[in-house]
Design a protein around this motif. Structure first.
Motif, PDB file in Angstrom:
ATOM      1  N   LEU A  48       0.820  -1.210   0.000  1.00 10.14           N
ATOM      2  CA  LEU A  48       0.000   0.000   0.000  1.00 10.14           C
ATOM      3  C   LEU A  48       0.851   1.256   0.000  1.00 10.14           C
ATOM      4  N   PHE A  49       1.966   1.241   0.727  1.00  4.20           N
ATOM      5  CA  PHE A  49       2.866   2.393   0.710  1.00  4.20           C
ATOM      6  C   PHE A  49       3.345   2.677  -0.714  1.00  4.20           C
ATOM      7  N   PHE A  50       3.808   1.656  -1.411  1.00  2.00           N
ATOM      8  CA  PHE A  50       4.363   1.882  -2.747  1.00  2.00           C
ATOM      9  C   PHE A  50       3.276   2.213  -3.759  1.00  2.00           C
ATOM     10  N   ILE A  51       2.070   1.677  -3.581  1.00  4.88           N
ATOM     11  CA  ILE A  51       0.964   2.051  -4.467  1.00  4.88           C
ATOM     12  C   ILE A  51       0.718   3.547  -4.390  1.00  4.88           C
ATOM     13  N   PHE A  52       0.645   4.088  -3.166  1.00  9.33           N
ATOM     14  CA  PHE A  52       0.357   5.508  -2.992  1.00  9.33           C
ATOM     15  C   PHE A  52       1.574   6.377  -3.310  1.00  9.33           C
ATOM     16  N   ALA A  53       2.760   5.919  -2.975  1.00  8.17           N
ATOM     17  CA  ALA A  53       3.961   6.711  -3.254  1.00  8.17           C
ATOM     18  C   ALA A  53       4.178   6.885  -4.748  1.00  8.17           C
ATOM     19  N   ARG A  54       3.762   5.905  -5.541  1.00 13.12           N
ATOM     20  CA  ARG A  54       3.973   5.949  -6.987  1.00 13.12           C
ATOM     21  C   ARG A  54       2.764   6.507  -7.739  1.00 13.12           C
ATOM     22  N   ALA A  55       1.628   6.641  -7.061  1.00 10.94           N
ATOM     23  CA  ALA A  55       0.393   7.018  -7.747  1.00 10.94           C
ATOM     24  C   ALA A  55       0.409   8.489  -8.144  1.00 10.94           C
ATOM     25  N   PRO A  56      -0.061   8.803  -9.347  1.00 11.98           N
ATOM     26  CA  PRO A  56      -0.281  10.211  -9.681  1.00 11.98           C
ATOM     27  C   PRO A  56      -1.306  10.803  -8.714  1.00 11.98           C
ATOM     28  N   VAL A 116      -8.572  -6.413  -7.569  1.00  7.04           N
ATOM     29  CA  VAL A 116      -8.744  -5.356  -8.576  1.00  7.04           C
ATOM     30  C   VAL A 116      -7.452  -5.105  -9.337  1.00  7.04           C
ATOM     31  N   ILE A 117      -6.307  -5.265  -8.675  1.00  6.50           N
ATOM     32  CA  ILE A 117      -5.034  -5.118  -9.393  1.00  6.50           C
ATOM     33  C   ILE A 117      -4.906  -6.230 -10.421  1.00  6.50           C
ATOM     34  N   GLY A 118      -5.279  -7.466 -10.031  1.00  9.85           N
ATOM     35  CA  GLY A 118      -5.174  -8.587 -10.952  1.00  9.85           C
ATOM     36  C   GLY A 118      -6.183  -8.521 -12.084  1.00  9.85           C
ATOM     37  N   ALA A 119      -7.399  -8.056 -11.788  1.00 10.12           N
ATOM     38  CA  ALA A 119      -8.461  -8.063 -12.797  1.00 10.12           C
ATOM     39  C   ALA A 119      -8.530  -6.786 -13.623  1.00 10.12           C
ATOM     40  N   LEU A 120      -8.247  -5.635 -12.983  1.00 10.74           N
ATOM     41  CA  LEU A 120      -8.413  -4.349 -13.667  1.00 10.74           C
ATOM     42  C   LEU A 120      -7.090  -3.658 -13.999  1.00 10.74           C
ATOM     43  N   GLY A 121      -5.990  -4.185 -13.476  1.00 14.56           N
ATOM     44  CA  GLY A 121      -4.691  -3.601 -13.800  1.00 14.56           C
ATOM     45  C   GLY A 121      -4.095  -2.828 -12.635  1.00 14.56           C
ATOM     46  N   PRO A 122      -2.772  -2.557 -12.689  1.00 11.36           N
ATOM     47  CA  PRO A 122      -2.076  -1.870 -11.594  1.00 11.36           C
ATOM     48  C   PRO A 122      -2.643  -0.488 -11.273  1.00 11.36           C
ATOM     49  N   ALA A 123      -3.200   0.189 -12.264  1.00 10.75           N
ATOM     50  CA  ALA A 123      -3.733   1.533 -12.029  1.00 10.75           C
ATOM     51  C   ALA A 123      -4.903   1.523 -11.057  1.00 10.75           C
ATOM     52  N   ALA A 124      -5.524   0.364 -10.844  1.00 10.48           N
ATOM     53  CA  ALA A 124      -6.656   0.284  -9.919  1.00 10.48           C
ATOM     54  C   ALA A 124      -6.211   0.259  -8.466  1.00 10.48           C
ATOM     55  N   GLY A 125      -4.911   0.075  -8.223  1.00  8.00           N
ATOM     56  CA  GLY A 125      -4.422  -0.061  -6.861  1.00  8.00           C
ATOM     57  C   GLY A 125      -4.644   1.169  -6.000  1.00  8.00           C
ATOM     58  N   ALA A 126      -4.310   2.351  -6.523  1.00 11.05           N
ATOM     59  CA  ALA A 126      -4.432   3.578  -5.731  1.00 11.05           C
ATOM     60  C   ALA A 126      -5.889   3.918  -5.409  1.00 11.05           C
ATOM     61  N   PRO A 127      -6.813   3.896  -6.376  1.00 16.05           N
ATOM     62  CA  PRO A 127      -8.213   4.144  -6.018  1.00 16.05           C
ATOM     63  C   PRO A 127      -8.761   3.118  -5.030  1.00 16.05           C
ATOM     64  N   VAL A 178      -0.947   6.268   4.625  1.00 19.76           N
ATOM     65  CA  VAL A 178      -0.691   7.676   4.954  1.00 19.76           C
ATOM     66  C   VAL A 178       0.742   8.055   4.610  1.00 19.76           C
ATOM     67  N   LEU A 179       1.696   7.211   4.948  1.00 16.58           N
ATOM     68  CA  LEU A 179       3.102   7.500   4.616  1.00 16.58           C
ATOM     69  C   LEU A 179       3.293   7.545   3.106  1.00 16.58           C
ATOM     70  N   GLY A 180       2.610   6.652   2.383  1.00 15.71           N
ATOM     71  CA  GLY A 180       2.718   6.660   0.927  1.00 15.71           C
ATOM     72  C   GLY A 180       2.157   7.931   0.314  1.00 15.71           C
ATOM     73  N   VAL A 181       1.017   8.396   0.845  1.00 18.32           N
ATOM     74  CA  VAL A 181       0.433   9.645   0.348  1.00 18.32           C
ATOM     75  C   VAL A 181       1.378  10.814   0.605  1.00 18.32           C
ATOM     76  N   VAL A 182       1.938  10.888   1.805  1.00 19.08           N
ATOM     77  CA  VAL A 182       2.880  11.966   2.141  1.00 19.08           C
ATOM     78  C   VAL A 182       4.091  11.911   1.212  1.00 19.08           C
ATOM     79  N   TRP A 183       4.624  10.724   0.997  1.00 21.05           N
ATOM     80  CA  TRP A 183       5.786  10.558   0.108  1.00 21.05           C
ATOM     81  C   TRP A 183       5.454  11.037  -1.307  1.00 21.05           C
TER      82      TRP A 183
END
Length: 311
Positions: A48-56, A116-127, A178-183
């Motif tokens: 979850l940290f890396f999903i949010f840290a990398r998310a637009p 959702v990551i497996g079925a809809l793709g990596p972009a679904a991780g952040a939402p 939360v840490l991922g969002v801050v990052w």
């Protein structure tokens, strides 16, 4: 259809494999507890940290996403709570709260994020992670509030607020997000070795979480309240996604990919947190356990059918 089945069936097969491992004693209770600790404290928080840290950051800025999902969950919670009073007279407020929570709370962390990551793709991780964060802040707080009100001689909002803050502070999922969002907001770089570490540990989160989920379903007590269990199961797997679809597609006019994401997460089975809260407050424990077990089993068909229909 084939592509959806190829994405979804292996995920539920991992749940079944975990159940079988416990059923045939390949995995001990101590081993399952250790696997759950690994997922809870290490793999999922890092994922979850890396999903949010990398998310637009634009992926996290659409308020309609949370409004659609949490709106459907809260509406369903109150509707089942009130309807339960009429349909199942004699049940206490705490019991009705547990059943209503079982109808409205999805298993997003252990099943939803990997699915959702497996079925809809990596972009679904952040939402999906954002919905997980909102669901814990809004719906779990609401459920805990009613359970506190039902169990305490006099309801104390300060005690509820303190319990919620303690739970938030001790929850590795919440801290990782939360840490991922801050990052991400600070646009800090992720060094190569750190990214590799995140990919390795976070990559273990999905398979291990699904396997652990299956193992945790084995041996759960079966409830006597079949009518209530059936009522909550119908609400969770049919009414919840239907409400989410109305809000996401018609009322809030979300983009189709995000609207579908909201509906898929709403169609997930009941999260195990409901059983944990039921045990903590000693209210409808067996019914909560059975709702988790039954919705998870039926979700193999309902979630797959939804994704096939949407494809």
């Amino acid at each position: 259809m084939t592509a959806v089945l190829e994405s979804v069936v292996p995920l539920f097969a991992l749940v079944l494999l975990g159940f079988a491992a416990m059923r045939f004693r390949v995995l001990s209770a101590e081993g399952l507890a250790g696997l759950n600790r690994f997922v809870y404290y290490f793999a999922l928080p890092v994922l979850l940290f890396f999903i949010f840290a990398r998310a637009p950051m634009g992926a996290l800025s659409d308020w309609r996403l949370v409004a659609a999902y949490s709106g459907a969950s809260v509406i369903l919670f109150f509707a089942t709570l009130l309807l339960g009073r009429a349909v199942f007279p004699g049940r206490s407020l705490a019991e009705r709260t547990v059943v209503a929570g079982g109808a409205a709370f999805s298993n997003i962390a252990y099943l939803g994020v990997p699915l959702v990551i497996g079925a809809l793709g990596p972009a679904a991780g952040a939402p999906a992670g954002l919905i997980l964060l909102a669901d814990n802040l809004i719906l779990i707080t609401l459920i805990m509030g009613f359970l506190e009100a039902a169990s305490a001689p006099s309801f104390r909002p300060a005690r509820l607020a303190l319990n919620v803050l303690k739970g938030f502070g001790r929850n590795p999922f919440m801290l990782g997000m939360v840490l991922g969002v801050v990052w991400g907001l600070l646009a800090l770089p992720l060094p190569g070795p750190v990214e590799r570490f995140g990919d390795l540990l976070g990559g273990a989160a999905g398979p291990c979480a699904l396997f652990a989920l299956g193992g945790s379903l084995y041996g759960r007590p079966i409830a006597e309240g079949r009518a209530e269990v059936g009522f909550a199961t119908l609400c969770k797997l049919a009414v919840h996604p239907a409400l989410a679809a109305v809000l996401a597609f018609l009322v809030l006019d979300l983009p189709p990919d995000l609207a579908l994401l909201v509906v898929v997460i709403a169609s997930l089975p009941t999260g195990a947190n409901i059983y944990v809260l039921a045990a903590q407050y000693d209210a409808a424990v067996a019914r909560a356990s059975t709702i988790v077990l039954l919705t998870t089993g039926l979700a193999v068909l309902s979630v797959s059918g939804l994704l096939i229909a949407a494809s």
